[in-house]
Enzyme design. Structure first.
Site, mmCIF file in Angstrom:
data_model
loop_
_atom_site.group_PDB
_atom_site.id
_atom_site.type_symbol
_atom_site.label_atom_id
_atom_site.label_comp_id
_atom_site.label_asym_id
_atom_site.label_seq_id
_atom_site.Cartn_x
_atom_site.Cartn_y
_atom_site.Cartn_z
ATOM 1 N N CYS A 286 48.038 47.459 43.922
ATOM 2 C CA CYS A 286 48.632 47.740 45.239
ATOM 3 C C CYS A 286 49.825 48.696 45.191
ATOM 4 C CB CYS A 286 49.064 46.432 45.893
ATOM 5 S SG CYS A 286 47.685 45.320 46.194
HETATM 6 N N1 LIG Z 1 44.622 42.009 44.258
HETATM 7 C C1 LIG Z 1 45.616 41.852 45.089
HETATM 8 O O1 LIG Z 1 46.573 41.161 44.780
HETATM 9 C C2 LIG Z 1 45.618 42.462 46.475
HETATM 10 C C3 LIG Z 1 46.634 42.075 47.369
HETATM 11 C C4 LIG Z 1 46.624 42.603 48.646
HETATM 12 C C5 LIG Z 1 45.648 43.535 49.001
HETATM 13 N N2 LIG Z 1 44.687 43.926 48.112
HETATM 14 C C6 LIG Z 1 43.650 44.871 48.556
HETATM 15 O O2 LIG Z 1 42.426 44.160 48.712
HETATM 16 C C7 LIG Z 1 41.316 45.006 48.374
HETATM 17 C C8 LIG Z 1 40.455 44.336 47.308
HETATM 18 O O3 LIG Z 1 41.239 44.182 46.141
HETATM 19 P P1 LIG Z 1 40.825 43.195 44.960
HETATM 20 O O4 LIG Z 1 42.045 43.074 44.111
HETATM 21 O O5 LIG Z 1 40.188 41.979 45.490
HETATM 22 O O6 LIG Z 1 39.722 44.078 44.215
HETATM 23 P P2 LIG Z 1 38.692 43.564 43.066
HETATM 24 O O7 LIG Z 1 38.318 44.767 42.299
HETATM 25 O O8 LIG Z 1 39.266 42.378 42.366
HETATM 26 O O9 LIG Z 1 37.443 43.037 43.896
HETATM 27 C C9 LIG Z 1 36.620 43.856 44.644
HETATM 28 C C10 LIG Z 1 35.193 43.340 44.545
HETATM 29 O O10 LIG Z 1 34.390 44.139 45.426
HETATM 30 C C11 LIG Z 1 33.135 44.317 44.793
HETATM 31 N N3 LIG Z 1 32.468 45.456 45.428
HETATM 32 C C12 LIG Z 1 32.723 46.775 45.285
HETATM 33 N N4 LIG Z 1 31.917 47.494 46.080
HETATM 34 C C13 LIG Z 1 31.127 46.613 46.739
HETATM 35 C C14 LIG Z 1 30.093 46.740 47.695
HETATM 36 N N5 LIG Z 1 29.691 47.942 48.141
HETATM 37 N N6 LIG Z 1 29.499 45.615 48.143
HETATM 38 C C15 LIG Z 1 29.878 44.388 47.693
HETATM 39 N N7 LIG Z 1 30.857 44.210 46.795
HETATM 40 C C16 LIG Z 1 31.490 45.317 46.326
HETATM 41 C C17 LIG Z 1 33.477 44.497 43.334
HETATM 42 O O11 LIG Z 1 32.354 44.254 42.499
HETATM 43 C C18 LIG Z 1 34.577 43.454 43.152
HETATM 44 O O12 LIG Z 1 34.072 42.205 42.770
HETATM 45 C C19 LIG Z 1 41.923 46.338 47.951
HETATM 46 O O13 LIG Z 1 41.966 47.194 49.042
HETATM 47 C C20 LIG Z 1 43.339 45.964 47.555
HETATM 48 O O14 LIG Z 1 44.228 47.056 47.695
HETATM 49 C C21 LIG Z 1 44.651 43.392 46.851
#
Ligand SMILES: NC(=O)c1ccc[n+]([C@@H]2O[C@H](COP(=O)([O-])OP(=O)(O)OC[C@H]3O[C@@H](n4cnc5c(N)ncnc54)[C@H](O)[C@@H]3O)[C@@H](O)[C@H]2O)c1
Length: 448
Positions: A286
């Site tokens: 992030c």
């Molecule tokens: N990790 C954090 O602490 C956090 C906090 C706040 C916001 N965010 C935001 O949340 C969003 C997700 O982050 P995350 O950390 O969960 O990412 P992540 O990489 O842990 O998880 C994303 C998941 O989406 C899946 N994916 C990708 N493309 C796909 C598709 N077309 N169809 C289905 N599944 C698909 C991936 O395989 C993965 O399992 C991002 O925008 C991030 O900036 C993350």
């Protein structure tokens, strides 16, 4: 027509209240999986969608791949109907679709919305009238309107349109940012207020009712763009303030002042000051990335986001600063960096998380190797580190059994499980970039 739409929204709210609404969550990662479990705890039947077949199969066999989520929580959710799939045709069977897919930067440091685009294209053919689609991925203001909705409308075989007001039928769309702080257990997830911006009042009502069932408070804002911008303001605020203390840390070193002592004193002020702490550089999915989503968008408005760029410059330079301080510390021991044996302690981007994304430790290891050091690492969360988006290390972690064999132990991540007293006692030299050795008095410690 207005009555039909009103009754559609109130039927949806009723289904949420009696828990018969089905929830689909796309992206079973750090954000999507815990969210799915929260809905399950509230007895909703949840379907988790992911393109990663390994994650789908692990979840369906009751296993977790995120350290802080035990398998027992997945198994408890399964009892309430939780299951995972890669089959997008199942979108037709859910009432609310929540998108939690990655939003990284591409190699030109520009927003990479390919995951959102791919997801929208996959959902569109299966959309039904009356469903709500909510985007949670962090992104620049305008994404929901300019990117998500056009793909959902164009790819939809039933020619459904987004419903924008009380009189139009179709599907509903909202944006609601994820605001959790991984590894921070001081605030329960339910207690983090959920900001929601809907496309029209019905979408806002529906999204608020879905989130109101699992969060103690929802915060409605006027548009999806306002909700998108809220998330960016929060992360830019962190990024800029961390850059500020990182810069002041460097000045304090020259002036022989302990920045951590100064921050501890400043934070006793009961108003107008919030403590941020310096470190070896920014990491995680992030804070190092999200601000640049706004910088990129701002250019379309002929606007330069100078604070963001300056903060980026200071934070990106921090791993170089840590390596320079390590060179100096070795020098004091009449030891050159070339050929020095260095143990990097902690790889994760922050303490007590199993997340390596954008971690400054990766840059630090590469810089140390470039300068000729022989580098090993230890991290209880990563027995092995291979290749990622910006690194190719191929290393196995080592034990902490024989610390005296290293010329320097460099603390990059201050995991709580480390026994710092023992680490200092057993090492020849400790360079501490996290103030993990606070309170330990030893000439072997160099704080940087
Ligand atoms: N990790 C954090 O602490 C956090 C906090 C706040 C916001 N965010 C935001 O949340 C969003 C997700 O982050 P995350 O950390 O969960 O990412 P992540 O990489 O842990 O998880 C994303 C998941 O989406 C899946 N994916 C990708 N493309 C796909 C598709 N077309 N169809 C289905 N599944 C698909 C991936 O395989 C993965 O399992 C991002 O925008 C991030 O900036 C993350």
């Amino acid at each position: 027509m207005a009555d039909v739409v009103t009754s559609e929204a109130s039927q949806f709210t009723q289904k949420v209240e009696n828990r018969s609404a089905r929830i689909g969550i796309i992206g079973m990662g750090y954000v999507g999986l815990p969210l799915a479990l929260l809905f399950s705890e509230e007895r909703f039947a949840v379907t988790g969608f992911d393109i990663d077949a390994k994650k789908v199969s692990s979840l369906n066999s009751g296993g977790s791949y995120i350290v802080r989520i035990p398998g027992t929580e997945i198994q408890a959710a399964q009892k309430h109907g939780f299951r995972a799939t890669s089959d997008y045709s199942e979108i037709a069977s859910v009432d609310a679709v929540i998108i939690c897919v990655p939003t990284p930067l591409n190699e030109h440091h520009e927003p990479d919305l390919s995951y959102i685009r791919d997801t929208a294209s996959a959902i569109a053919p299966h959309l039904r009238e009356g469903q709500i689609v909510i985007l949670e991925s962090t992104t620049y203001p305008g994404t929901t309107e300019e990117v998500l909705i056009p793909i959902l409308e164009e790819g939809n075989s039933r020619q459904l349109r987004v419903s924008r007001d009380a009189a139009s039928k179709g599907f509903y769309v909202a944006f609601s940012p994820e605001r959790e702080d991984p590894g921070n257990d001081t605030v329960a997830r339910r207690d983090i207020p959920k900001v929601v911006g809907g496309v029209g009042s019905r979408a806002l009502e529906m999204a608020s009712s879905v989130y109101g069932s699992i969060f103690n408070r929802t915060v409605p804002v006027s548009t999806p763009a306002a909700a998108e911008m809220t998330k960016l303001l929060e992360n830019i605020y962190r990024c800029v303030n961390i850059a500020l203390v990182n810069e002041l840390k460097q000045l304090c070193h020259r002036m022989d002042i302990d920045i951590f002592e100064v921050i501890d004193a400043a934070k006793t002020k009961p108003f107008g000051f919030q403590a941020f702490y310096p470190g070896p550089g920014l990491g995680g999915h992030c804070i190092p990335i999200d601000p640049f989503y706004l910088s990129w968008k701002a250019k379309q408005y002929d606007f330069r986001t100078k604070f963001i760029e300056l903060a980026g410059e200071v934070n990106v330079a921090m791993p170089y600063y840590v390596v320079d301080k390590t060179v100096e510390a070795l020098n004091e021991q009449s030891k050159a960096m070339k050929g020095a044996k260095i143990l990097v302690l902690g790889l994760a981007y922050k303490k007590d998380v199993d997340d390596l994304r954008e971690s400054p430790s990766l840059t630090i290891i590469e810089l140390l190797k470039d300068r000729g050091a022989v580098v090993a690492y230890n991290d209880p969360y990563f027995p092995y580190v291979g290749r990622g988006r910006h690194y190719d290390l191929e290393m196995h972690g080592v034990s902490l059994d024989n610390l005296a064999q290293y010329d320097c132990v460099l603390i990059v991540t201050d995991h709580s499980d480390y026994d710092y007293q023992r680490i200092v006692a057993d090492s020849k030299l400790v360079v501490d970039s996290r103030n993990a050795t606070k309170g330990i008095r030893s000439e072997k410690i160099v704080r940087c």
